[in-house]
Design an enzyme around this catalytic site. Structure first.
Site: not given
Length: 322
Positions: A57, A128, A160, A197, A244-245
């Site tokens: 997206t 995030d 995160n 992170s 992240g995946d």
């Protein structure tokens, strides 16, 4: 908590992963970012696509379909009726729907009843921080489902900093507070927590970000040992999608290979990520042309080209044991 067997450089793994994530026709996010690395590292992967989109997206346009909880249940029932619902791992990532997430939990619970050694790796994707301010990019009604249902059945979680704060209701301003938050997350269920992170300052300067991990290991006598680590990761000046995946999938693989050594598992995971991202940004800049900003298509992860780095990463990021 680890299952199956794994041999470096050859031999088939007995381990099978049920990965419930998004799918894109073009690019690498969700299952597309997780399946190839896991297969390269010797795992059988059964993928349930929570969405099927043309692309991620971050592009100007996308089209596709979304799987609902009833459709997820039907797919799982098909596996169950054929008696092919035996798994060693479950891996989940981005979900937008509360009922879908609750159905995932029901499936995990049933699979754990069949195989108490099953390991559930969950990336609790909720939001995030940008410029120090956090915001959620999933509906807020998912938070209590993660807190009360998902995290308690998870064995490994990869939030995160913002997601760790959401789950515990506690802000992180220092390393000590981050360690306390990870202890709170342990108390909720998972034995392995990696804060992927953070905005904590790095002694190496503003070009590095801090990641933290904590792993609890239970001995046969009932005693619990905790290993805590800190990693300083060089920032890359680009916005990638699917990292992240990829991180969660590789952490699954390397904690399987090094079940009681979070330091080594994270070093290999983060080093492989480093190689993939470096190759991706180099290729993207070359395609974009000098001085031009790479497009989302040019910034798709160079996964196939990084096969050797995924399989046997040269460790370039060291973890410090705290």
């Amino acid at each position: 908590m680890q299952a199956g067997s794994w041999v470096v450089g050859g031999g088939d793994s007995d381990s099978r992963v049920l990965s419930i994530q998004s799918h894109v026709v073009r690019g690498y996010v969700g299952n597309r970012a997780a399946t190839f690395p896991l297969q390269v590292l010797g795992f059988e992967v059964d993928a349930v696509n929570s969405v099927q989109f043309s692309n991620h997206t971050g592009y100007a346009h996308w089209k596709g379909q979304v799987l609902n909880s009833d459709e997820l249940h039907a797919l799982y029932e098909g596996l169950k009726l054929n008696n092919v619902n035996q798994y060693d791992y479950v891996l989940t990532g981005y979900t937008r729907d509360k009922s879908f997430l609750a159905m995932v939990v029901d499936i995990v619970r049933e699979l754990k009843q069949q195989n108490p050694r099953l390991v559930y790796v969950c990336d609790p994707v909720m939001g995030d921080k940008w410029d120090g301010e956090g915001s959620m990019y999933v509906p807020e009604d998912l938070l209590p489902v993660y807190r009360e249902k998902v995290v308690p059945v998870a064995d490994i979680i990869t939030p995160n900093q913002f997601e760790a704060e959401l789950l515990t209701g506690r802000r992180i301003h220092s390393e000590e507070e981050a360690l306390a938050v990870m202890d709170m997350l342990h108390a909720m269920g998972p034995d392995t927590v990696v804060i992927t992170s953070s905005d904590l300052p790095s002694p190496r300067g503003k070009d590095y970000l801090i990641a933290l991990g904590s792993q609890r290991t239970r001995s046969p006598d009932g005693s619990v040992a905790t290993q805590r680590i800190r990693m300083e990761i060089c920032k890359v000046d680009a916005v990638f999608v699917g990292t992240g995946d990829l991180f969660a999938a590789m952490l699954l693989a390397w904690t399987h290979k090094h079940p009681n050594n979070l330091k080594v598992a994270c070093e290999k995971t983060v080093s492989a990520m480093h190689h993939v991202l470096r190759r991706t940004i180099q290729c993207a800049k070359a395609k974009a042309g000098e001085g031009l900003k790479p497009s989302p298509a040019q910034l798709e992860l160079r996964m196939v080209q990084s096969k050797r780095d995924i399989e046997d990463p040269e460790v370039v990021v060291q973890a410090t044991v705290l």
